[in-house]
Write a protein that holds these residues in place. Structure first.
Motif, PDB file in Angstrom:
ATOM      1  N   PHE A   1       0.792  -1.202   0.076  1.00  0.00           N
ATOM      2  CA  PHE A   1      -0.160  -0.031  -0.082  1.00  0.00           C
ATOM      3  C   PHE A   1       0.919   1.377   0.154  1.00  0.00           C
ATOM      4  O   PHE A   1       2.053   1.442   0.658  1.00  0.00           O
TER       5      PHE A   1
ATOM      6  N   GLU B   1      -4.900   4.002   2.581  1.00  0.00           N
ATOM      7  CA  GLU B   1      -5.321   2.764   1.770  1.00  0.00           C
ATOM      8  C   GLU B   1      -5.474   1.666   2.637  1.00  0.00           C
ATOM      9  O   GLU B   1      -6.425   0.849   2.626  1.00  0.00           O
TER      10      GLU B   1
ATOM     11  N   THR C   1     -10.764   4.713  -5.657  1.00  0.00           N
ATOM     12  CA  THR C   1      -9.435   4.134  -6.098  1.00  0.00           C
ATOM     13  C   THR C   1      -9.340   2.744  -6.769  1.00  0.00           C
ATOM     14  O   THR C   1      -8.350   2.438  -6.857  1.00  0.00           O
TER      15      THR C   1
END
Length: 321
Positions: free
Chosen positions: A6, A11, A52
């Motif tokens: 990540f 995230e 995302t």
């Protein structure tokens, strides 16, 4: 990118929040408590996960899925299928009620003034009768397809309640059939069938516009009434086993290949022969639960139905078989 894969702590938090929300069905409040943050922060994390690509949401139209199953059943078996969406986890009794409720609504447009509908009593059709919607018709009638009496009861209360519900819902005249479900001696049936009062009902049956029936099965999860209601004794069950019977329609038995000839019980049955039933222009069969699949395969082989109302899980199993 870090070793964990990540690019940021955000995230990691977004993925964790998404997993808790979409995979474990936790509320935003519960997620906020677990992540030691606010509900609004959880909402932003979930939005970030969608934006995302950490989470992809698909909306699948069940109508499209069901339509595909219906098309496949029509192509393979030559019947019009009406597939009722029911979750796999649903208990069999509740599954039957869901199918019965849908059947009651599907049936309404099929039946109109100046029409005759034949009804085969049983657990499935009894459930359908409890969900009927009122529809005003004129000069219409409901006719009972098979007798309901046995050595324990006249069967009048059970069968007449089902018939009366249909008659009341559609404003139709009810023609009952006050004879035994099975005669002790086929010769008794032959004599009674010559009586004018009985011949009158038999003649009405010959001119039905619609026949409505479930499928009887000795192995159904929701027991078929004919198999648990005192209609058959041990000798009858042995005879049915010997004849390789898989099911019945209106107390007329058939094998896996759809044949019904030379089954001794049928000579004693008060139900219409499968040959007579197949002359009815619309024949609606209602099936709920995978345990009815052997009976359903046999009925399809016999060609007794034009319309099949069935729960989704059983429909998929039918296509897999």
């Amino acid at each position: 990118m870090t070793d964990s894969g990540f690019t940021s702590e955000k995230e990691r938090d977004a993925l964790r929040a998404a997993h808790l929300y979409y995979m474990q069905d936790l509320t935003m409040e519960a997620i906020a408590s677990e992540l030691h943050t606010s509900r609004s922060s959880v909402s932003r994390l979930l939005g970030f996960a969608r934006e995302t690509g950490l989470v992809e949401i698909q909306v699948k139209n069940p109508v499209d899925r069901i339509s595909s199953v219906q098309d496949r059943i029509r192509d393979r078996h030559g019947v019009t299928a009406h597939v009722v969406p029911v979750p796999d986890s649903t208990a069999e009794v509740d599954r039957l009620e869901r199918v019965a409720m849908s059947t009651a609504r599907i049936l309404g447009p099929f039946f109109d003034s100046n029409m005759t509908m034949g009804i085969a009593w049983g657990s499935t059709i009894s459930a359908v009768s409890r969900h009927l919607q009122e529809k005003v018709t004129h000069n219409s009638q409901i006719v009972q397809l098979n007798g309901a009496a046995n050595t324990r009861t006249t069967g009048i209360g059970y069968a007449s309640e089902i018939m009366s519900r249909f008659g009341t819902a559609y404003g139709a005249y009810v023609q009952q059939f006050p004879v035994p479900a099975f005669f002790d001696d086929p010769r008794t049936k032959e004599v009674l069938w010559r009586e004018r009062s009985i011949r009158r009902v038999l003649e009405i049956q010959k001119h039905m516009d619609i026949a409505l029936f479930g499928l009887g099965s000795a192995y159904a999860d929701v027991p078929s009434h004919v198999y648990v209601g005192g209609y058959l004794d041990d000798a009858d069950f042995e005879q049915l086993t010997h004849s390789a019977v898989v099911g019945d329609v209106a107390t007329v038995f058939y094998r896996a290949d759809g044949s019904s000839e030379d089954i001794p019980m049928n000579a004693r049955s008060s139900g219409p022969s499968l040959a007579l039933l197949k002359k009815v222009s619309r024949r609606v069969c209602v099936v709920s639960g995978r345990s009815k699949l052997p009976a359903l395969h046999g009925a399809l082989a016999a060609g007794v139905m034009t319309d099949l109302i069935i729960d989704e899980a059983t429909a998929h199993s039918l296509l897999e078989g």
